[in-house]
Enzyme design. Structure first.
Site, mmCIF file in Angstrom:
data_model
loop_
_atom_site.group_PDB
_atom_site.id
_atom_site.type_symbol
_atom_site.label_atom_id
_atom_site.label_comp_id
_atom_site.label_asym_id
_atom_site.label_seq_id
_atom_site.Cartn_x
_atom_site.Cartn_y
_atom_site.Cartn_z
ATOM 1 N N GLY A 80 22.489 32.457 37.321
ATOM 2 C CA GLY A 80 21.250 33.164 37.668
ATOM 3 C C GLY A 80 20.214 33.021 36.564
ATOM 4 O O GLY A 80 20.216 32.057 35.796
ATOM 5 N N SER A 81 19.399 34.043 36.451
ATOM 6 C CA SER A 81 18.197 33.925 35.593
ATOM 7 C C SER A 81 18.484 33.698 34.125
ATOM 8 O O SER A 81 17.605 33.251 33.394
ATOM 9 C CB SER A 81 17.361 35.183 35.738
ATOM 10 O OG SER A 81 17.037 35.355 37.095
ATOM 11 N N THR A 82 19.685 34.075 33.665
ATOM 12 C CA THR A 82 19.993 33.815 32.260
ATOM 13 C C THR A 82 19.837 32.333 31.957
ATOM 14 O O THR A 82 19.662 31.936 30.812
ATOM 15 C CB THR A 82 21.429 34.240 31.913
ATOM 16 O OG1 THR A 82 22.307 33.675 32.887
ATOM 17 C CG2 THR A 82 21.578 35.747 31.915
ATOM 18 N N PHE A 83 19.893 31.505 33.009
ATOM 19 C CA PHE A 83 19.815 30.061 32.834
ATOM 20 C C PHE A 83 18.393 29.581 32.536
ATOM 21 O O PHE A 83 18.188 28.470 32.060
ATOM 22 C CB PHE A 83 20.360 29.397 34.106
ATOM 23 C CG PHE A 83 20.974 28.050 33.851
ATOM 24 C CD1 PHE A 83 22.155 27.937 33.116
ATOM 25 C CD2 PHE A 83 20.386 26.901 34.339
ATOM 26 C CE1 PHE A 83 22.724 26.701 32.886
ATOM 27 C CE2 PHE A 83 20.956 25.658 34.106
ATOM 28 C CZ PHE A 83 22.131 25.554 33.377
ATOM 29 N N LYS A 84 17.400 30.441 32.865
ATOM 30 C CA LYS A 84 15.993 30.033 32.690
ATOM 31 C C LYS A 84 15.685 29.708 31.239
ATOM 32 O O LYS A 84 14.844 28.854 30.942
ATOM 33 C CB LYS A 84 15.068 31.148 33.185
ATOM 34 C CG LYS A 84 15.008 31.251 34.707
ATOM 35 C CD LYS A 84 14.217 32.481 35.136
ATOM 36 C CE LYS A 84 14.308 32.687 36.639
ATOM 37 N NZ LYS A 84 14.058 34.089 37.000
#
Lengths: 589, 370
Positions: A291-295
């Site tokens: 999820g967004s932690t990957f951004k």
């Protein structure tokens, strides 16, 4: 005349008898030659096999310590009861007495005693009081053998990391399995002669010259941080009615794992009482979509390639953006956002626009550089590799989904390691569980120096990413609740949808809420990743995972005597807002 | 006179040598067992030493008694033995060991009447046969029937114990004595037929005998069960090799070999003294038999001839049977090795036999050749 003839005949007959004796004795002599000389080799080999018996001497299994020499797994001596039925006088009486102590049915014990073998185990690893009782009966033909039993004094603490060892002191799961040969030591074989009653006569000495006791292992795990991480994670899982959770605490400069908590907890002392899926160390073996932690990694890659600048702005389409024939949504609609704000507000649309700018091929290269899609090489059984789709396999939609961490799967350990790379300025460290291996006399046999695998991006890029991640935890960011009194925190929330087999697509209800970050932001000491699996309530990374991050960080920073780096006024406001009351009578047990 | 003294001295020397060898091997093979069971490692050694001394005294005593005197004793002695063999079967008097009633127990000593009966049968047969020099042997009623009457009751009483081996030995003795005496071939073959038929019957009516026979034919197939004893004996010979493991160094006596100090003492010799030791023992026994046969041939009278033949044949037969059994050439049968094996009665009787042989020898006339 008759007399003389019969006498001659008589003597002839007697000589015949004499001759037949000579023949018989010759046959016997030949037979003796055949047995003693011709078959000498074969028969004497047989006799050696019959007379020699090998006794395996299993050395004590080594102890597993935490980084401060606190015992996590130890071996204790217990006694096992065996019987030699052929030496027993009254089998029925013996069975009666034994069954009364062991509380097992008499028929079961009788069955063991009635077998034809000369040696049968009645019960392995008895508790000492039972063993004493049976000894007091003084039954002939019963005996005890000292065996070592693995014992985990802290019960559930780091259960999945430690794994467990089985009946014969073989490691079966976790570090016990991975380091089995180190912990077990070399089994020595003693050759003894025995008589037909099976009694040992004299030894020929030990067969293996380089025998060794089991080695002790010192882990990187810190028992106290581990305990707190498990307690906080457990509380968050229960309050959000989640299926489970994972927390990883890592030293970003060395890659050492300080804590790895897996909920539901698992007590290796009674491994048979819990289901095998609970045994797994899911931070290493299981995959999830980050999820967004990957951004953070997307932005780091784009900045490194100088395809965007921190101050660039992107139009976020007011919360709804069509890519190919699917629509991407943001949780809150935004207009124009800077790169920093895209991260701060976790805009999926912004992220997918950045990823377009970067291009899939380049992004793929950086994803792999951050260590995704390959094993971290941590010494642990059945580590998962993760799944990163090749660029030319990706549809347009997948390409933009990967930008916000969907359509790709990673392990918690990979994610924590990659965040450590952001924390330490761009170095991908080799994560590790084991600090040192000591021999039985306490000498260091092996020491794991920290090592980095590669530089991922430049320090300058990382400084920029770190600044953006700090803003996430500020008052209006998604990760506000991760803030720690007195410290600046850098991190990123993540809320990803789980795929569901049933509908072969993403589930609306089943999500993974996470928070990944490090603290203190400018001179990081800890990288902490918290993942809550399928929370029913507070189903956002910023809502449920961030407070766990905050509490673990708060404790660990205090515990490690890390000086605060934030101005005091922030101390007050930051803490008040993140306060969540967890039930104090935790579910451990 | 020269050859007479050689034979005489050899016959005195051989039993004493064998008793000495026996003592050494009995101590070597039984000390651990004795220490475990009687808390005295020399338990069997001491007892056998006592028997050995008694045996040597017996031998010299019998040597002094002129053997023709035995003629007068022949019938009473035979009757006495019939009595003893009957009494031993009465429950409460005979001692039962391993399912067979074979012993009288007198405090620490025990006595086996069947051993004495062998001697009695030899004496009575020799006496009876020596009287039938003039062709009477050719007639059934004179030459066969009386001898059957002497042997068959003893045979039946011994079978009743049961001691199949000794009983068959007696039948063989009768057969050989009759053969030597010149009994017509038709009677002999009939006797042989009846004997083998009854032997077959006795084997089949007792399960353990069939089992012994089958384990004899295929010992390795059942090396841990019925073939265990014989396989262990093979292993002992094999472990010994040519020169042996050395006195006292054998391991097969450590409860692998059954009764290593009695019936299987040759296996212990084979292991500890090797093929050479076994060969020596075989040679000594062969010399003993040849000496005995010489005495028989040159005996002063027919009674002496038969008596010497009977004694030497029975001793020789026992030796061959024992050796054949421990080497797996015959089914397992409890026969001790004369002079060497542990066992009081057997040793005393054998030594008495040697004494009688010596007595006959002293009357021999070796100069008349053929």
């Amino acid at each position: 005349m008759v007399k003389l003839r019969s006498r001659t005949e008589l003597k002839k007959n007697i000589r015949l008898i004499c001759f037949s004796f000579i023949v018989l004795f010759s046959i016997i002599a030949v037979r003796a030659y055949f047995l003693g000389v011709l078959r000498y080799g074969e028969l004497s080999k047989r006799i050696q096999n019959q007379h020699k018996c090998k006794i395996a001497l299993t050395p004590n299994r080594g102890t597993i310590y935490d980084r401060n020499h606190m015992e996590l797994a130890v071996s204790i001596e217990v006694e096992s009861l065996f019987a030699r039925p052929h030496l027993m006088k009254d089998i029925n009486d013996a069975a009666k007495k034994i069954s009364s102590v062991l509380e097992t049915p008499r028929s079961q014990i009788l069955k063991k005693l009635n077998c034809k073998k000369k040696f049968v185990w009645i019960e392995r690893k008895l508790n000492p009081s039972r063993a004493e009782k049976i000894k007091s009966f003084n039954i002939a033909g019963l005996g005890f053998v000292q065996e070592s039993q693995r014992f985990y004094p802290n019960k559930e603490l780091a259960g999945q990391v430690l794994g467990f060892a089985g009946m014969d002191s073989h490691g079966l799961e976790g570090l016990e399995l991975e380091y089995d040969s180190v912990l077990k030591g070399r089994t020595r074989v003693m050759v003894v002669e025995r008589d037909a009653l099976g009694r040992h006569l004299f030894t020929e000495g030990l067969k293996t010259e380089d025998h060794s006791e089991g080695h002790d292992i010192i882990l990187t795990i810190d028992k106290n941080i581990q305990y707190l991480a498990e307690k906080e994670l457990q509380a968050a899982v229960s309050i959000s009615r989640a299926k489970g959770g994972t927390a990883v605490v890592m030293d970003p400069w060395t890659g050492e794992i300080l804590a790895m908590a897996i909920v539901p907890l698992f007590n290796p002392n009674q491994f048979l009482k819990s289901k095998p899926e609970i045994w797994r160390n899911r931070a290493v073996t299981d995959l999830f979509e980050p999820g967004s932690t990957f951004k953070s990694f997307l932005i780091a890659s784009a900045l490194e390639e100088k395809l965007i600048k921190s101050k660039d702005i992107f139009f976020c389409e007011n919360g709804s953006y069509r890519v190919a024939n699917r629509i991407i949504h943001d949780v809150h609609p935004f207009g124009w956002l800077s790169v920093k704000k895209i991260l701060m507000h976790s805009s999926n649309i912004g992220a997918s626009k950045i990823s377009r700018q970067l291009g899939m091929e380049l992004f793929y290269k950086y994803i792999r550089k951050f260590g995704f899609g390959s094993e971290t090489q941590i010494q642990f059984p059945s580590e998962a590799t993760g799944f990163v789709p090749l660029p030319y396999h990706c549809s347009e939609h997948t390409k933009s989904a990967i930008a916000f961490g969907q359509g790709i799967s990673v392990t918690a350990l990979q994610l924590a390691t990659a965040y450590s790379a952001i924390a330490n300025g761009g170095l991908l460290m080799q994560p590790s569980f084991v600090k040192k291996v000591l021999d039985s006399s306490g000498m260091v046999v092996q020491e794991n120096a920290s090592s980095f695998r590669s530089r991922v991006v430049s320090e300058k890029t990382m400084r920029a990413v770190k600044d953006m991640l700090k803003s996430v935890v500020r008052e209006d960011g998604t990760g506000e609740k991760a803030s720690v009194a007195g410290f600046t925190v850098a991190g990123k929330t993540g809320t990803s949808q789980k795929t569901e087999k049933r509908i072969s697509g993403y589930s609306r209800k089943k999500i993974i809420a996470s928070f990944a970050g490090f603290v203190p932001a400018d001179r990081p000491r800890l990288t902490i990743l918290v993942i809550i699996d399928e929370p029913e309530k507070m189903a956002f990374g910023g809502e449920i995972a961030a407070p766990v991050f905050s509490r673990i960080a708060q404790f660990a920073l205090n515990y490690l005597h890390v000086p605060p780096d934030a101005p005091p006024e922030k101390l007050h406001s930051g803490w008040k807002e993140t306060k969540i009351i967890f039930p104090e009578n935790g579910q451990r047990g | 006179m020269h050859s007479k003294s050689i034979i005489h001295n050899t016959l005195i020397f051989i039993p004493i040598f064998l008793i000495g060898l026996g003592l050494i091997m009995i101590y070597s093979s039984s000390s651990i067992f004795a220490a475990q069971k009687f808390h005295d490692s020399a338990y069997f050694l001491k007892k056998q030493l006592l028997f050995g001394v008694c045996g040597i005294i017996c031998m010299f005593l019998m040597m002094r008694i002129p053997y023709p005197f035995l003629k007068k004793l022949a019938y009473p002695f035979w009757l006495l033995n019939i009595g003893l063999l009957t009494v031993v079967l009465i429950p409460g008097i005979g001692t039962k060991v391993g399912g067979a009633v074979r012993w009288f127990r007198l405090g620490p000593l025990s006595f086996q009447p069947a051993e004495l009966a062998k001697l009695a049968v030899i004496v009575v047969l020799s006496y009876s046969l020596s009287k039938k020099e003039h062709g009477g042997i050719k007639h059934f009623s004179i030459g066969i029937l009386p001898h059957l009457i002497f042997v068959v009751p003893v045979f039946l009483l011994i079978v009743a114990q049961p001691d199949f081996g000794t009983a068959m030995m007696l039948i063989t003795l009768l057969f050989i004595m009759l053969f030597v005496a010149g009994t017509p071939k038709k009677f002999l073959s009939a006797l042989a037929g009846i004997a083998s038929a009854s032997a077959a019957l006795l084997i089949l009516c007792r399960g353990y005998r069939v089992e012994r026979l089958s384990s004899f034919l295929n010992p390795w197939e059942n090396a841990t069960g019925t073939g265990f004893q014989i396989v262990q004996s093979f292993l002992a010979f094999g472990a010994g090799g040519f020169f042996g493991t050395g006195l006292g160094k054998g391991t097969q006596k450590l409860f692998y070999l059954p009764e290593p100090h009695t019936d299987f003492i040759l296996s212990v010799i084979g292991e500890e003294l090797g093929f050479l030791g076994v060969l020596l023992v075989i040679a000594i026994f062969l010399i003993f038999v040849i000496c005995g046969i010489k005495i028989s041939i040159h005996a002063h009278d027919l009674f002496g001839t038969y008596l010497a033949l009977g004694i030497v044949f029975l001793t020789g037969l026992q030796t061959v049977m024992n050796m054949a059994v421990v080497m797996g050439l015959l089914p397992t049968k409890g026969t001790p090795l004369p002079f060497v094996s542990y066992g009081g009665t057997s040793l005393l009787i054998n030594m008495m036999g040697v004494g009688i042989l010596l007595s006959i020898s002293s009357q021999c006339d070796y100069k008349t050749r053929r």
